[in-house]
Design a protein around this motif. Structure first.
Motif, PDB file in Angstrom:
ATOM      1  N   ALA A 371       0.844  -1.198   0.000  1.00  0.00           N
ATOM      2  CA  ALA A 371       0.000   0.000   0.000  1.00  0.00           C
ATOM      3  C   ALA A 371       0.877   1.245   0.000  1.00  0.00           C
ATOM      4  O   ALA A 371       1.968   1.260   0.583  1.00  0.00           O
ATOM      5  CB  ALA A 371      -0.913   0.001   1.230  1.00  0.00           C
ATOM      6  N   VAL A 372       0.408   2.281  -0.679  1.00  0.00           N
ATOM      7  CA  VAL A 372       1.113   3.556  -0.597  1.00  0.00           C
ATOM      8  C   VAL A 372       1.049   4.046   0.845  1.00  0.00           C
ATOM      9  O   VAL A 372       0.190   3.621   1.621  1.00  0.00           O
ATOM     10  CB  VAL A 372       0.503   4.602  -1.555  1.00  0.00           C
ATOM     11  N   PRO A 373       1.977   4.924   1.245  1.00  0.00           N
ATOM     12  CA  PRO A 373       1.945   5.427   2.627  1.00  0.00           C
ATOM     13  C   PRO A 373       0.566   5.983   2.991  1.00  0.00           C
ATOM     14  O   PRO A 373       0.013   6.814   2.275  1.00  0.00           O
ATOM     15  CB  PRO A 373       3.011   6.530   2.621  1.00  0.00           C
ATOM     16  N   VAL A 374       0.010   5.487   4.093  1.00  0.00           N
ATOM     17  CA  VAL A 374      -1.322   5.929   4.532  1.00  0.00           C
ATOM     18  C   VAL A 374      -1.142   7.197   5.364  1.00  0.00           C
ATOM     19  O   VAL A 374      -1.227   7.197   6.595  1.00  0.00           O
ATOM     20  CB  VAL A 374      -2.046   4.816   5.320  1.00  0.00           C
ATOM     21  N   ILE A 375      -0.859   8.284   4.644  1.00  0.00           N
ATOM     22  CA  ILE A 375      -0.664   9.593   5.266  1.00  0.00           C
ATOM     23  C   ILE A 375      -1.467  10.610   4.461  1.00  0.00           C
ATOM     24  O   ILE A 375      -1.621  10.467   3.242  1.00  0.00           O
ATOM     25  CB  ILE A 375       0.827   9.997   5.310  1.00  0.00           C
ATOM     26  N   PRO A 376      -1.986  11.653   5.115  1.00  0.00           N
ATOM     27  CA  PRO A 376      -2.800  12.627   4.389  1.00  0.00           C
ATOM     28  C   PRO A 376      -2.051  13.337   3.270  1.00  0.00           C
ATOM     29  O   PRO A 376      -2.652  13.796   2.299  1.00  0.00           O
ATOM     30  CB  PRO A 376      -3.221  13.624   5.480  1.00  0.00           C
ATOM     31  N   GLU A 377      -0.740  13.406   3.395  1.00  0.00           N
ATOM     32  CA  GLU A 377       0.054  14.193   2.443  1.00  0.00           C
ATOM     33  C   GLU A 377       0.501  13.406   1.220  1.00  0.00           C
ATOM     34  O   GLU A 377       1.228  13.939   0.370  1.00  0.00           O
ATOM     35  CB  GLU A 377       1.306  14.757   3.155  1.00  0.00           C
ATOM     36  N   PHE A 378       0.084  12.124   1.110  1.00  0.00           N
ATOM     37  CA  PHE A 378       0.648  11.293   0.052  1.00  0.00           C
ATOM     38  C   PHE A 378       0.424  11.875  -1.343  1.00  0.00           C
ATOM     39  O   PHE A 378       1.340  11.892  -2.165  1.00  0.00           O
ATOM     40  CB  PHE A 378       0.096   9.869   0.092  1.00  0.00           C
ATOM     41  N   GLU A 379      -0.776  12.345  -1.642  1.00  0.00           N
ATOM     42  CA  GLU A 379      -1.067  12.842  -2.987  1.00  0.00           C
ATOM     43  C   GLU A 379      -0.133  13.995  -3.357  1.00  0.00           C
ATOM     44  O   GLU A 379       0.387  14.062  -4.473  1.00  0.00           O
ATOM     45  CB  GLU A 379      -2.524  13.291  -3.091  1.00  0.00           C
ATOM     46  N   LYS A 380       0.123  14.896  -2.404  1.00  0.00           N
ATOM     47  CA  LYS A 380       1.013  16.022  -2.682  1.00  0.00           C
ATOM     48  C   LYS A 380       2.455  15.540  -2.877  1.00  0.00           C
ATOM     49  O   LYS A 380       3.176  16.033  -3.750  1.00  0.00           O
ATOM     50  CB  LYS A 380       0.938  17.055  -1.557  1.00  0.00           C
ATOM     51  N   LEU A 381       2.883  14.591  -2.062  1.00  0.00           N
ATOM     52  CA  LEU A 381       4.226  14.035  -2.229  1.00  0.00           C
ATOM     53  C   LEU A 381       4.376  13.362  -3.580  1.00  0.00           C
ATOM     54  O   LEU A 381       5.402  13.522  -4.266  1.00  0.00           O
ATOM     55  CB  LEU A 381       4.515  13.026  -1.114  1.00  0.00           C
ATOM     56  N   ALA A 382       3.355  12.609  -3.977  1.00  0.00           N
ATOM     57  CA  ALA A 382       3.417  11.885  -5.242  1.00  0.00           C
ATOM     58  C   ALA A 382       3.499  12.846  -6.426  1.00  0.00           C
ATOM     59  O   ALA A 382       4.279  12.630  -7.363  1.00  0.00           O
ATOM     60  CB  ALA A 382       2.199  10.972  -5.378  1.00  0.00           C
ATOM     61  N   GLN A 383       2.721  13.908  -6.378  1.00  0.00           N
ATOM     62  CA  GLN A 383       2.762  14.875  -7.481  1.00  0.00           C
ATOM     63  C   GLN A 383       4.092  15.621  -7.506  1.00  0.00           C
ATOM     64  O   GLN A 383       4.607  15.951  -8.587  1.00  0.00           O
ATOM     65  CB  GLN A 383       1.591  15.852  -7.364  1.00  0.00           C
ATOM     66  N   GLU A 384       4.668  15.875  -6.354  1.00  0.00           N
ATOM     67  CA  GLU A 384       5.980  16.512  -6.309  1.00  0.00           C
ATOM     68  C   GLU A 384       7.047  15.583  -6.889  1.00  0.00           C
ATOM     69  O   GLU A 384       7.972  16.042  -7.578  1.00  0.00           O
ATOM     70  CB  GLU A 384       6.333  16.888  -4.869  1.00  0.00           C
ATOM     71  N   LEU A 385       6.899  14.282  -6.637  1.00  0.00           N
ATOM     72  CA  LEU A 385       7.838  13.319  -7.210  1.00  0.00           C
ATOM     73  C   LEU A 385       7.718  13.289  -8.734  1.00  0.00           C
ATOM     74  O   LEU A 385       8.729  13.226  -9.447  1.00  0.00           O
ATOM     75  CB  LEU A 385       7.593  11.930  -6.625  1.00  0.00           C
ATOM     76  N   ILE A 386       6.500  13.349  -9.254  1.00  0.00           N
ATOM     77  CA  ILE A 386       6.307  13.377 -10.707  1.00  0.00           C
ATOM     78  C   ILE A 386       7.000  14.597 -11.309  1.00  0.00           C
ATOM     79  O   ILE A 386       7.653  14.510 -12.353  1.00  0.00           O
ATOM     80  CB  ILE A 386       4.801  13.380 -11.048  1.00  0.00           C
ATOM     81  N   LYS A 387       6.885  15.754 -10.648  1.00  0.00           N
ATOM     82  CA  LYS A 387       7.561  16.961 -11.133  1.00  0.00           C
ATOM     83  C   LYS A 387       9.073  16.782 -11.120  1.00  0.00           C
ATOM     84  O   LYS A 387       9.772  17.182 -12.061  1.00  0.00           O
ATOM     85  CB  LYS A 387       7.167  18.151 -10.251  1.00  0.00           C
ATOM     86  N   THR A 388       9.583  16.144 -10.078  1.00  0.00           N
ATOM     87  CA  THR A 388      11.022  15.907  -9.981  1.00  0.00           C
ATOM     88  C   THR A 388      11.500  14.992 -11.097  1.00  0.00           C
ATOM     89  O   THR A 388      12.535  15.241 -11.733  1.00  0.00           O
ATOM     90  CB  THR A 388      11.365  15.302  -8.604  1.00  0.00           C
ATOM     91  N   LEU A 389      10.758  13.927 -11.357  1.00  0.00           N
ATOM     92  CA  LEU A 389      11.131  12.998 -12.430  1.00  0.00           C
ATOM     93  C   LEU A 389      11.079  13.678 -13.795  1.00  0.00           C
ATOM     94  O   LEU A 389      11.907  13.385 -14.675  1.00  0.00           O
ATOM     95  CB  LEU A 389      10.213  11.775 -12.404  1.00  0.00           C
ATOM     96  N   GLU A 390      10.133  14.574 -13.976  1.00  0.00           N
ATOM     97  CA  GLU A 390      10.061  15.307 -15.243  1.00  0.00           C
ATOM     98  C   GLU A 390      11.296  16.173 -15.433  1.00  0.00           C
ATOM     99  O   GLU A 390      11.851  16.259 -16.539  1.00  0.00           O
ATOM    100  CB  GLU A 390       8.799  16.165 -15.275  1.00  0.00           C
ATOM    101  N   GLN A 391      11.755  16.821 -14.356  1.00  0.00           N
ATOM    102  CA  GLN A 391      12.962  17.637 -14.447  1.00  0.00           C
ATOM    103  C   GLN A 391      14.181  16.781 -14.800  1.00  0.00           C
ATOM    104  O   GLN A 391      15.052  17.212 -15.576  1.00  0.00           O
ATOM    105  CB  GLN A 391      13.189  18.350 -13.115  1.00  0.00           C
ATOM    106  N   ILE A 392      14.224  15.569 -14.256  1.00  0.00           N
ATOM    107  CA  ILE A 392      15.354  14.675 -14.526  1.00  0.00           C
ATOM    108  C   ILE A 392      15.270  14.106 -15.939  1.00  0.00           C
ATOM    109  O   ILE A 392      16.235  14.164 -16.718  1.00  0.00           O
ATOM    110  CB  ILE A 392      15.395  13.535 -13.495  1.00  0.00           C
TER     111      ILE A 392
END
Length: 416
Positions: A371-392
Motif C-alpha cells: 500500500a502507498v503510505p497511509v498519510i494525508p500528504e501522500f497525494e502532494k508528495l506523489a505529485q511533487e515526485l512526478i515533477k522531480t522525475l520530469e525535471q530529470i
C-alpha cells in the motif's frame, strides 16, 4: 509538533470544504442528495463512483428489507463532494473511498471507527482480505473502511516479440527486463522496449518497493534518502536515457502494442478486456506477467473500500450492507458484472477467476503488493515526485541534486 501539524491539516480540509459548501449552496441541481440524518431504520444512503450500482444492490434490498438509496458520483467530483460533506456534517450512511484518499479523510474525521463492530459480522474479518488492502483501511489505530474491490499492476507483453528476445514467458527479473527492452529497442528507428506512463505517481514507488524501500512515517522526508529509493529514480531515468521508453507522447498505446513498436507496458486488469475488444487480431500473441523481481516483485494495491460516515443514523443497516458486499459470492457477482477484482481472497478460489489464466496472474500478483503510505500528504508528495522525475527525464537535471530538492519540498509538505 506532530499534533499541531495534523490539526492544521484538518483545519485546511474543513475550511476548503466550507468554501465549497458555500459555493454550492445555491445549486438547485439536486446533486447533494439527502442528509444522512434523514435515513430511517429501513433505509441507507450510499455514495459510489461505480456505475449500475443501484441495480446490483437490488438483491440485498430483497434479502434484508433495507432500502438502498444510491447516488453515483463521477470520480472527478467526488473529492470536493466529500469535503463538502465533512464541512457540513451532512453525508451518506455508506461511502466508497479510494485507497489513496483514506488518510486525508480519516484525518478529517469522516469515518466511523469500525474496530468494535468487526467481530459481529463474519465477512468483515480482516483475515478475509489481502494484507495490503487491509493495511490501507487502517489509520491511527482505527479501522475506517472494509476492502471492497482491489486493483494492482503487472506486465503486459507481446509473447511473439519477447520470444525473439529470448523471453517467451516474459522477464522474471529486472535484469531480464532491461536485457529484453534493450534488444527490442535495437530493432531500429521508432522501436522501443516498453511504454512507461510518466504521469503515474505509483510506478516510481513500485520500483522502490521492489528494491526494499518501506516508508516509515516517523522518518518523514528522510525516507527519501534510502538508497533503494534513489536506485528506483535512477532506473526510472534509465528507461528514457537509454531510449528504452519514448520520452515524447508518440503513438497511442494500443496502436503501438499492436504494431509491436512498444511491446511491453505496465497496467491494470481492465486492459484485458480493452485489448481483446480493440485489437482482437493480437489474440494468442500477448500475455500478462507478474512484476519483474529485484529484492521482491511488490506491485501497488489500489481499489476502493466501503466506510460509514461518522454521524450515520443507521449504523446497523450500513454494517449489514457492507457485510453483504464483502461476502465472497457477492464479490464474484460484482466481478462478473463490472470486472473489478475481489478483495476477499476466498472469492479467488471460484473458477470464474481461478480458471482464467490472465485474471489468475493478477491474483498471484495481489499476494505481492504494498500500500502507498497511509498519510494525508501522500497525494502532494506523489505529485511533487512526478515533477522531480520530469525535471530529470525531460530537463536532464542531476539526479542527486533533484532528489535533494525533492526532500526539501517533502519536508515542507510534511510540516517538518
Amino acid at each position: 509538533m506532530m499534533k499541531k501539524k495534523k490539526l492544521g491539516w484538518l483545519s485546511a480540509i474543513l475550511f476548503s470544504g466550507a468554501l465549497i459548501l458555500g459555493a454550492c449552496s445555491d445549486d438547485s441541481s439536486g446533486d447533494e442528495g439527502t442528509d444522512s440524518t434523514s435515513s430511517g431504520d429501513d433505509t441507507i444512503q450510499v455514495w459510489t463512483m461505480s456505475a449500475d450500482f443501484d441495480k446490483f444492490v437490488a438483491e440485498f434490498e430483497d434479502e434484508s428489507g433495507i432500502n438502498v438509496e444510491v447516488q453515483t458520483i463521477p470520480w472527478g467530483n467526488v473529492h470536493d463532494k466529500l469535503l463538502t460533506a465533512v464541512a457540513s456534517g451532512k453525508g451518506p450512511d455508506v461511502i466508497q473511498i479510494g485507497t489513496t484518499w483514506v488518510a486525508e479523510f480519516a484525518e478529517a474525521g469522516t469515518f466511523l471507527d469500525l474496530t468494535d463492530h468487526i467481530a459481529d459480522y463474519p465477512n468483515l474479518n480482516p483475515d478475509n482480505f489481502f494484507d495490503a488492502a487491509v493495511e490501507s483501511t487502517q489509520y491511527n489505530g482505527q479501522t475506517v473502511g472494509i476492502p471492497w474491490y482491489v486493483d494492482t499492476r503487472l506486465l503486459f507483453y507481446r509473447t511473439d516479440l519477447l520470444a525473439e528476445a529470448g523471453y517467451p514467458e516474459g522477464p522474471e527479473t529486472w535484469d531480464d527486463f532491461l536485457d529484453a527492452a534493450t534488444q527490442l529497442t535495437a530493432r531500429g528507428d521508432d522501436q522501443y522496449g516498453v511504454d512507461i506512463s510518466q504521469g503515474d505517481p505509483q510506478f516510481p514507488f513500485m520500483l522502490a518497493w521492489e528494491r526494499g524501500f518501506k516508508y516509515d512515517e516517523a522518518k518523514g522526508s528522510a525516507n527519501f534518502e534510502d538508497p533503494a529509493f534513489v536506485d528506483a529514480v535512477k532506473l526510472h531515468n534509465q528507461f528514457f536515457k537509454d531510449d528504452l521508453a519514448q520520452l515524447t507522447e508518440g503513438k497511442e498505446l494500443y496502436q503501438a502494442f499492436s504494431d509491436g513498436s512498444k511491446p511491453m507496458f505496465f497496467s491494470g486488469p481492465w486492459e484485458i478486456n480493452s485489448i481483446n475488444t480493440q485489437i482482437p487480431e493480437l489474440e494468442g500473441k500477448w500475455d500478462v506477467h507478474v512484476m519483474p523481481k529485484a529484492e521482491n516483485n511488490n506491485s501497488m494495491i489500489g481499489g476502493s473500500h466501503l466506510g460509514i460516515f461518522h454521524n450515520s443514523d443507521n449504523v446497523e443497516g450500513s454494517l449489514k450492507f457492507i457485510d453483504w458486499m464483502a461476502d465472497p459470492e457477492t464479490q464474484i457477482k460484482w466481478f462478473e458484472n463490472i470486472k473489478e477484482l475481489p478483495a476477499n481472497t476466498t472469492a479467488w478460489e471460484n473458477p470464474v477467476l481461478a480458471d482464467d489464466p490472465m485474471i489468475a496472474t493478477f491474483g498471484e500478483q495481489l499476494e505481492s503488493t504494498q500500500a502507498v503510505p497511509v498519510i494525508p500528504e501522500f497525494e502532494k508528495l506523489a505529485q511533487e515526485l512526478i515533477k522531480t522525475l520530469e525535471q530529470i527525464n525531460h530537463g536532464g537535471a542531476d539526479i542527486d541534486a533533484s532528489l535533494a530538492d525533492f526532500r526539501s519540498e517533502a519536508a515542507r509538505i510534511l510540516g517538518e
